[in-house]
Design a protein around this motif. Structure first.
Motif, PDB file in Angstrom:
ATOM      1  N   UNK A   1       0.847  -1.191   0.000  1.00 27.48           N
ATOM      2  CA  UNK A   1       0.000   0.000   0.000  1.00 27.48           C
ATOM      3  C   UNK A   1       0.890   1.252   0.000  1.00 27.48           C
ATOM      4  N   UNK A   2       0.515   2.273  -0.769  1.00 25.08           N
ATOM      5  CA  UNK A   2       1.360   3.490  -0.832  1.00 25.08           C
ATOM      6  C   UNK A   2       1.688   4.084   0.528  1.00 25.08           C
ATOM      7  N   UNK A   3       0.744   3.994   1.476  1.00 22.82           N
ATOM      8  CA  UNK A   3       1.018   4.551   2.805  1.00 22.82           C
ATOM      9  C   UNK A   3       2.124   3.774   3.506  1.00 22.82           C
ATOM     10  N   UNK A   4       2.099   2.455   3.362  1.00 20.78           N
ATOM     11  CA  UNK A   4       3.124   1.615   4.006  1.00 20.78           C
ATOM     12  C   UNK A   4       4.471   1.800   3.317  1.00 20.78           C
ATOM     13  N   UNK A   5       4.464   1.768   1.982  1.00 22.30           N
ATOM     14  CA  UNK A   5       5.716   1.946   1.253  1.00 22.30           C
ATOM     15  C   UNK A   5       6.309   3.328   1.518  1.00 22.30           C
ATOM     16  N   UNK A   6       5.448   4.340   1.665  1.00 18.36           N
ATOM     17  CA  UNK A   6       5.937   5.677   1.994  1.00 18.36           C
ATOM     18  C   UNK A   6       6.595   5.711   3.362  1.00 18.36           C
ATOM     19  N   UNK A   7       6.001   4.990   4.320  1.00 17.01           N
ATOM     20  CA  UNK A   7       6.577   4.932   5.663  1.00 17.01           C
ATOM     21  C   UNK A   7       7.938   4.237   5.647  1.00 17.01           C
ATOM     22  N   UNK A   8       8.032   3.146   4.893  1.00 16.70           N
ATOM     23  CA  UNK A   8       9.302   2.411   4.796  1.00 16.70           C
ATOM     24  C   UNK A   8      10.379   3.301   4.179  1.00 16.70           C
ATOM     25  N   UNK A   9      10.020   3.982   3.090  1.00 17.87           N
ATOM     26  CA  UNK A   9      10.975   4.881   2.436  1.00 17.87           C
ATOM     27  C   UNK A   9      11.458   5.961   3.408  1.00 17.87           C
ATOM     28  N   UNK A  10      10.528   6.516   4.183  1.00 23.68           N
ATOM     29  CA  UNK A  10      10.879   7.573   5.135  1.00 23.68           C
ATOM     30  C   UNK A  10      11.814   7.052   6.223  1.00 23.68           C
ATOM     31  N   UNK A  11      11.545   5.863   6.724  1.00 27.79           N
ATOM     32  CA  UNK A  11      12.389   5.279   7.773  1.00 27.79           C
ATOM     33  C   UNK A  11      13.803   5.028   7.277  1.00 27.79           C
ATOM     34  N   UNK A  12      13.921   4.495   6.042  1.00 30.31           N
ATOM     35  CA  UNK A  12      15.251   4.249   5.474  1.00 30.31           C
ATOM     36  C   UNK A  12      16.035   5.559   5.353  1.00 30.31           C
ATOM     37  N   UNK A  13      15.377   6.585   4.848  1.00 26.32           N
ATOM     38  CA  UNK A  13      16.042   7.890   4.685  1.00 26.32           C
ATOM     39  C   UNK A  13      16.451   8.477   6.027  1.00 26.32           C
ATOM     40  N   UNK A  14      15.556   8.415   7.019  1.00 26.81           N
ATOM     41  CA  UNK A  14      15.867   8.974   8.333  1.00 26.81           C
ATOM     42  C   UNK A  14      17.016   8.216   8.994  1.00 26.81           C
ATOM     43  N   UNK A  15      17.041   6.898   8.825  1.00 27.31           N
ATOM     44  CA  UNK A  15      18.136   6.114   9.398  1.00 27.31           C
ATOM     45  C   UNK A  15      19.460   6.490   8.741  1.00 27.31           C
ATOM     46  N   UNK A  16      19.417   6.640   7.417  1.00 28.71           N
ATOM     47  CA  UNK A  16      20.628   7.013   6.682  1.00 28.71           C
ATOM     48  C   UNK A  16      21.114   8.384   7.137  1.00 28.71           C
ATOM     49  N   UNK A  17      20.176   9.321   7.270  1.00 32.64           N
ATOM     50  CA  UNK A  17      20.542  10.666   7.722  1.00 32.64           C
ATOM     51  C   UNK A  17      21.092  10.650   9.146  1.00 32.64           C
ATOM     52  N   UNK A  18      20.602   9.703   9.968  1.00 33.11           N
ATOM     53  CA  UNK A  18      21.054   9.613  11.352  1.00 33.11           C
ATOM     54  C   UNK A  18      22.313   8.786  11.530  1.00 33.11           C
ATOM     55  N   UNK A  19      22.795   8.196  10.437  1.00 32.43           N
ATOM     56  CA  UNK A  19      24.046   7.440  10.496  1.00 32.43           C
ATOM     57  C   UNK A  19      23.923   6.074  11.140  1.00 32.43           C
ATOM     58  N   UNK A  20      22.735   5.452  11.092  1.00 37.48           N
ATOM     59  CA  UNK A  20      22.566   4.119  11.665  1.00 37.48           C
ATOM     60  C   UNK A  20      22.055   3.165  10.583  1.00 37.48           C
ATOM     61  N   UNK A  21      22.327   1.861  10.723  1.00 36.04           N
ATOM     62  CA  UNK A  21      21.837   0.900   9.726  1.00 36.04           C
ATOM     63  C   UNK A  21      20.324   0.711   9.831  1.00 36.04           C
ATOM     64  N   UNK A  22      19.729   0.352   8.686  1.00 34.55           N
ATOM     65  CA  UNK A  22      18.287   0.091   8.630  1.00 34.55           C
ATOM     66  C   UNK A  22      18.066  -1.244   7.936  1.00 34.55           C
ATOM     67  N   UNK A  23      17.419  -2.159   8.644  1.00 31.67           N
ATOM     68  CA  UNK A  23      17.090  -3.469   8.087  1.00 31.67           C
ATOM     69  C   UNK A  23      15.578  -3.579   7.950  1.00 31.67           C
ATOM     70  N   UNK A  24      15.122  -4.652   7.337  1.00 29.02           N
ATOM     71  CA  UNK A  24      13.685  -4.938   7.263  1.00 29.02           C
ATOM     72  C   UNK A  24      13.517  -6.429   7.494  1.00 29.02           C
TER      73      UNK A  24
END
Length: 786
Positions: free
Chosen positions: A708-731
């Motif tokens: 769902x676009x809402x879920x995929x948007x949330x995942x995309x946002x989390x990956x970007x925020x983790x990258x910006x924060x300098x921590x790894x992001x898994x799923x």
């Protein structure tokens, strides 16, 4: 391609492989009705062919796993996509041994021409197939290996016409549900062809000269005869408008002298004739042949029911003409009753075994017979110790991310969930065929009711579990021996069962991305809640047992990291594990996650003590992941406990959280400031909380969609925020395993790692490799453009 399905040998349970058209023809052939000989190239063959397509394009490379739901409102784009897909299929290579097998089988017939008829069935859904005439057409070809290969590709490619794509989407049918087989039959010259449509008041016959392709293409108006019910008397007849006819050579109408001119069609084995004016003024069916069609039609109506449609042809045989049925509709008497139950295919594999039914009024049994198919209203995590011995699982409730589905996939047990009324329809002791790939359950009525290739299904002499014809189910081995491409995205595995370590540790994974502690501990808790162990003074015993269990994973995968997720369960998930405390909630949220640690930290502290002892003993590859964290305050409480037990003193240690509560979307920078060193996106809970759909409710399957676009948007946002924060992001949720097409997006967004069940490792590895290859190609093209 393991086998061809000959029409006179097809069994009801072959439906998914041979399609409805071939199945119904085989059933009336069994009843003694005239059907031309033939064999079916099974539906698994076209799926294998799609997987062999070698393309760097995302749409084509992921085609076997794609839902293929496109923007059908954008007609220009739809035409471009459809054209590109068909072009890739037509330009692909059909393996030579497939073609040789088909050619050798076809050589048993005399003649010059073959007809390849698409024959379709739909699996894993309750959709009813509407009228698909015009979507899939028969293809003619000569007796030649190259022509056969081209004919197969033309037949398969029709699934991806623009009008086909629109139909599948409007009908709610995913590509994975479509089983497309090809019925191969010899084609002889025909005197006439047409249809017989029966109903309560009588029947209607259509007829034209030559082969029926002229009617199919709409190039003629056929002759029509209206037949009175029962008597067979012709009430009325109307001469059609027939100016042309088709034949497989130039002799049919030449001998009669009834043609103006002839030309070969694009099919290379069909001739198109323009009929003389005299022939056009005649009825296509002479009286004696007409009576044959009427008699045959009434016989079928008496046996199969009044509402019936068949297609027929009268071949011009060497000695005498012969009437054949080429297609039959599906009246109830032909619709097989063996496919009596459908649900959602939750775990791959097929098994044949006796049923063992648990109804809702019964308590969870202490023991289940080995090798049975377990049928229950719902499967909760506390059933895990019993599931090691079963051959298959059927649950009335649950979706693709329900506990029953997750447990079955990890254990390698075929499973069907959301099988409504299964405990009412099935009785203990009944012999069943369970197909976890298609979400179908069949009742065996006799010794003849076997699964396709069932001789390949046997019980392991040590575990008594089924050994499947698709061996990767239990072995998790890669199916190809060629060297694996290098990938930069880390591939991790979700685990909980120590007995699977030996099979999984040699896979090309970078560690364990989710060690489910609650499922791991269920095997050692003796049916008691861990809090009950603490209250009864058995802390030391539980500590030793827990440490030993975790150590097995740490040692097996060292130096690869293990992400140990601390205990996380809701009271309703473990109804038999009562600790005597009153639960105030039975919601999808429940009293679980780190909030429960604040209420009663005893068991969490015991887990931390176990991790600290393992760390001191040299097992430094264990990270801790906190589940279902709602607030930064909860995390801070847990972090202080972790520091209290000295875990952070080792520089290898990392403290992660599950990103599954939507509040993380807004607070991740605050979590990072508070000490979070990594996040793992739990798509199961994240999806149900964003969309408000309980993942345990199979009836909400159409709503619960990680894409769902809402879920995929949330995942995309989390990956970007983790990258910006300098921590790894898994799923680590089920989404990448269930929908490999989203892996392309995850890699593009910069996901650090993807963690999946053991059975999904191979296809996930390949999907990651394809995604990374496309990124590299895009970067290279961009560089060249500059």
């Amino acid at each position: 391609m393991e086998k061809l399905y000959w029409l006179d040998q097809i069994k009801p349970q072959d439906r998914a492989q041979v399609g409805d058209k071939a199945l119904y023809l085989s059933r009336i052939m069994e009843r003694g009705y005239p059907v031309a000989p033939g064999f079916v190239v099974g539906a698994d063959v076209w799926r294998e062919f799609l997987e062999t397509l070698n393309s760097s394009e995302s749409l084509v490379a992921d085609l076997p796993y794609s839902s293929l739901h496109l923007d059908v409102g954008n007609w220009q784009q739809l035409q471009q996509v459809a054209g590109r897909l068909r072009e890739e299929i037509i330009s692909g290579s059909v393996p030579q041994h497939w073609v040789s097998k088909i050619f050798q089988a076809a050589k048993t017939w005399e003649g010059k021409c073959l007809i390849l008829r698409p024959t379709l069935s739909i699996s894993s859904g309750n959709q009813v197939m509407g009228n698909i005439s015009g979507l899939l057409e028969s293809v003619f070809c000569v007796y030649d290996p190259e022509a056969i290969a081209q004919g197969l590709k033309q037949t398969w490619s029709q699934l991806f016409r623009a009008r086909s794509l629109i139909y599948w989407q409007s009908a709610g049918i995913n590509l994975q549900q479509i089983n497309l087989a090809v019925l191969v039959q010899p084609v002889e010259n025909a005197i006439a062809s047409g249809s017989f449509k029966g109903n309560i008041s009588g029947a209607e016959i259509e007829a034209t000269y030559g082969l029926g392709v002229a009617i199919t293409k709409g190039e003629v108006l056929p002759d029509v005869y209206y037949i009175k019910d029962k008597t067979g008397v012709i009430q009325e007849q109307q001469l059609g408008n027939k100016i042309l006819a088709y034949s497989v050579d130039n002799s049919t109408f030449v001998d009669a002298g009834e043609f103006k001119s002839a030309s070969m069609t694009d099919d290379n084995c069909l001739f198109l004739y323009l009929l003389s004016e005299h022939q056009q003024k005649q009825y296509a069916l002479p009286e004696d042949y007409l009576q044959e069609v009427i008699i045959l039609g009434h016989q079928l109506m008496n046996e199969l029911g009044k509402k019936l449609t068949i297609k027929w042809t009268i071949t011009k045989g060497i000695s005498t003409p012969k009437l054949y049925i080429t297609q039959v509709s599906a009246p109830p008497s032909l619709t097989p009753s063996w496919n009596f139950l459908k649900g959602i295919g939750a775990a791959r594999g097929r098994v044949k075994a006796n049923a063992y039914v648990i109804v809702s009024s019964q308590p969870k049994p202490d023991k289940i017979p080995k090798g049975v198919i377990l049928i229950a209203p719902v499967i909760t995590p506390d059933w895990l110790p019993l599931l090691h011995e079963v051959g298959g699982i059927i649950a009335e409730r649950g979706g693709l991310t329900s506990h029953a589905a997750i447990l079955a996939r990890e254990l390698g047990i075929p499973a069907v969930v959301s099988a409504t009324n299964a405990t009412k329809l099935i009785q203990t002791g009944e012999r069943l065929l369970l197909d976890g790939d298609r979400g179908e359950v069949y009742r065996c009525r006799g010794e003849g009711d076997n699964l396709p290739d069932e001789e390949n299904i046997a019980l392991d002499q040590h575990t008594n579990k089924p050994i499947y014809d698709n061996s990767q189910q239990l072995n998790y081995g890669f199916s190809h021996a060629q060297p694996l491409p290098m990938i930069a995205t880390q591939l991790l595995v979700n685990l909980s069962q120590p007995n699977l370590i030996e099979k999984v540790q040699s896979l090309p994974v970078d560690g364990v991305g989710l060690l489910r502690s609650e499922l791991m501990m269920l095997n050692i808790l003796e049916g008691q809640n861990p809090h009950a162990w603490v209250l009864s003074g058995r802390q030391s015993e539980l500590l030793d047992t827990l440490s030993e269990q975790i150590k097995k994973f740490a040692r097996a995968f060292a130096p690869r990291p293990i992400l140990y997720r601390s205990l996380d369960w809701r009271p309703q998930d473990l109804p038999s594990f009562s600790d005597g405390r009153q639960s105030s909630s039975q919601s999808i949220l429940g009293e679980h996650g780190t909030w429960s640690y604040l209420q009663n930290p005893a068991v969490f502290e015991l887990e931390l003590k176990a991790l600290a002892e393992l760390q001191k003993n040299g097992d430094t590859n264990i990270y801790l992941m906190l589940p279902f964290v709602r607030t930064v305050e909860e995390f801070v409480f847990c972090r202080r406990k972790v520091e209290q037990f000295g875990l952070t003193e080792n520089h290898h240690f990392q403290l992660w959280i599950m990103a599954e509560v939507p509040s993380v979307l807004f607070l991740l920078p605050e979590y990072i400031k508070a000490g979070v060193q990594g996040i793992s996106i739990g798509t199961n809970d994240l999806t149900q909380l964003i969309l408000g759909a309980d993942r345990e409710q199979g009836e909400l399957a159409s709503i619960f969609d990680e894409r769902h676009p809402a879920v995929m948007g949330a995942i995309s946002q989390l990956i970007k925020m983790a990258k910006d924060g300098g921590i790894p992001c898994s799923i680590c949720g089920q989404a990448p395993a269930l929908y490999p097409e989203i892996i392309d997006k995850l890699v593009t967004w910069g996901i650090t790692s993807i963690s999946v069940e053991p059975e999904a490792v191979e296809r996930t590895y390949q999907a990651i490799a394809r995604a990374e290859q496309r990124l590299l190609l895009a970067a290279a093209r961009k560089q060249l453009g500059n």
